[in-house]
Scaffold this active site. Structure first.
Site: not given
Ligand code: ADP
Length: 401
Positions: A10, A87, A176, A206, A237, A279, A330-331, A381
């Site tokens: 990438n 990519r 995406h 993300g 954004r 974040d 996911e989180n 991806e």
């Molecule tokens: P990218 O688009 O750069 O690949 P990611 O898919 O890694 O980014 O997503 C980044 C986002 O995921 C950030 O806003 C980060 O705070 C959020 N994130 C990661 N872990 C957690 C968590 N445990 N709780 C809430 N948000 C999370």
């Protein structure tokens, strides 16, 4: 069985992310990042079975970074490499799927630069560097936009003069696509459903965020448009704003077009609303401690996301499931639950315990009984790029780990 090894690349303007994927293994054999390329601080960092490593590669450009990487790749893949998958952000209308790279493909990616002036030149640098370092390997381009080329015209056209579309390609493209495609196919697989006979809503959350409606394996609508600024609220954004905002800010603030564009892309979204961070982890913590900006940013994020998903539902004949993915999707049980709370009219409701369980790579169903399915599916991806690459270079197609 040793499987097939694909190097996934990438390329960014001063960086190059890479992963060595074996289609029979769950994790990349090596993955990492070459960054600050072209500067004295250029560095290579990578993770392999032995742990994390880094190395200074002062003044290295893309090609030199790949040359530095070559012995590491050879060491991790003693059986050899079968191909390289790249990519590429924008394929315009020229690419409806992934394809083997040849000179005409490179020319078409170059011709698309006006639509992606930052990304496509950077992706091309990665391709050209890889062609120089791996001249004998087949190389494949996988486009963020290609999956969305199945949108009907009434979903991809803007209500602006037709000549702007016909002569300048001004339309919605969507991004995406590799992630929306991967997680929807994966959801169908997890549910033992036929992907070619299924309907999904996906939320890729993300740093960039987008939603998508997928019917029978095809994207039918998506929230990003001509550029990845359109749609839902993202880390920095703005997502959708009044189209007159550019002229309003130029008048009121005296800003240039470039300044307005910078603010909407880099200073807005969660960062702009919270005045704190882009974040989501930081915002969740701050909101828990009573930070009003963080609380508002999360509320706007979830409401706008739910609104986008509800509008995507217009493209579906039925709803087989809503899928959350990306770092936030996911989180963050909290963001999932706040978003789904706005979607009562679609009958969606979460099971709190199941929602809390699906974090850190755990996939699963999180809906309450009686609700349409809601799933958490970690995106991958790099794996999808590797599988596309194998499908194009092997007549019998790729096997999935
Ligand atoms: P990218 O688009 O750069 O690949 P990611 O898919 O890694 O980014 O997503 C980044 C986002 O995921 C950030 O806003 C980060 O705070 C959020 N994130 C990661 N872990 C957690 C968590 N445990 N709780 C809430 N948000 C999370």
């Amino acid at each position: 069985m040793t499987g097939n090894n694909i190097l996934v690349i990438n390329g960014g303007s001063s960086s190059l992310k890479f992963a060595l994927i074996n289609d029979q293994e769950a994790n990349p054999r090596i993955s990492g990042l070459a960054e600050r390329l072209g500067s004295v601080e250029a560095g290579l960092s990578w993770k392999d079975s032995q742990g994390k490593h880094s190395k200074a590669i002062s003044k290295a450009g893309h090609q030199q970074a790949l040359a530095e990487l070559l012995p590491l790749v050879q060491n991790a893949a003693p059986e050899g490499l079968q191909g390289v998958g790249h990519r590429v952000v924008h394929g315009g209308e020229a690419f409806t799927g992934s394809c083997l790279i040849d000179n005409s493909v490179i020319d078409a990616i170059r011709a698309t630069i006006p639509l992606a002036p930052l990304h496509n030149p950077a992706n091309l640098m990665g391709i050209e560097a890889a062609l120089a370092v791996f001249p004998d390997l087949p190389q494949v381009a996988v486009f963020d936009t290609a999956f969305h080329q199945s949108l009907p015209d009434y979903a991809y056209r803007y209500a602006i003069p037709t000549s702007l579309y016909e002569q300048h390609g001004v339309r919605r493209y969507g991004f995406h696509g590799t992630s929306h495609r991967y997680v929807s196919a994966e959801a169908a697989r997890l549910m033992n459903a036929d992907y070619q006979q299924s309907s999904w809503l996906t939320a890729h959350l993300g740093n960039g965020c987008s939603t998508c409606a997928i019917v029978n394996g095809q994207s039918r609508d998506t929230s990003m448009g001509l550029t990845p600024l359109e749609g839902v609220v993202m880390g920095t954004r703005s997502g959708d704003v009044d189209p007159n905002l550019h002229s309003h800010l130029a008048n009121v603030m005296g800003w240039t077009l470039a300044e307005v564009t910078r603010v909407l892309n880099n200073e807005s979204g969660l960062k702009g609303l919270s005045g704190l961070s882009n974040d989501m982890r930081t915002l969740e913590e701050a909101a828990g401690e009573g930070h009003a900006g963080a609380q508002l940013a999360m509320e706007v994020f979830c409401y706008r996301l739910a609104k986008s998903l509800a509008s995507m539902a217009c493209a579906l004949p039925q709803l087989d499931g809503l899928i959350f993915t990306g770092g936030i999707g996911e989180n963050s049980p909290l963001i999932r639950s706040k978003t789904v709370a706005h979607l009562r009219l679609l009958g969606l409701q979460l099971d709190d315990a199941a929602n809390l369980r699906c974090i850190r790579g755990v996939a699963g169903e999180i809906q309450a009984s009686g609700s349409p399915r809601v799933l958490v599916v970690p995106t991958n991806e790099e794996l999808q790029i590797a599988l596309d690459t194998l499908n194009l270079i092997q007549p019998h197609g790729a096997a999935h780990a």
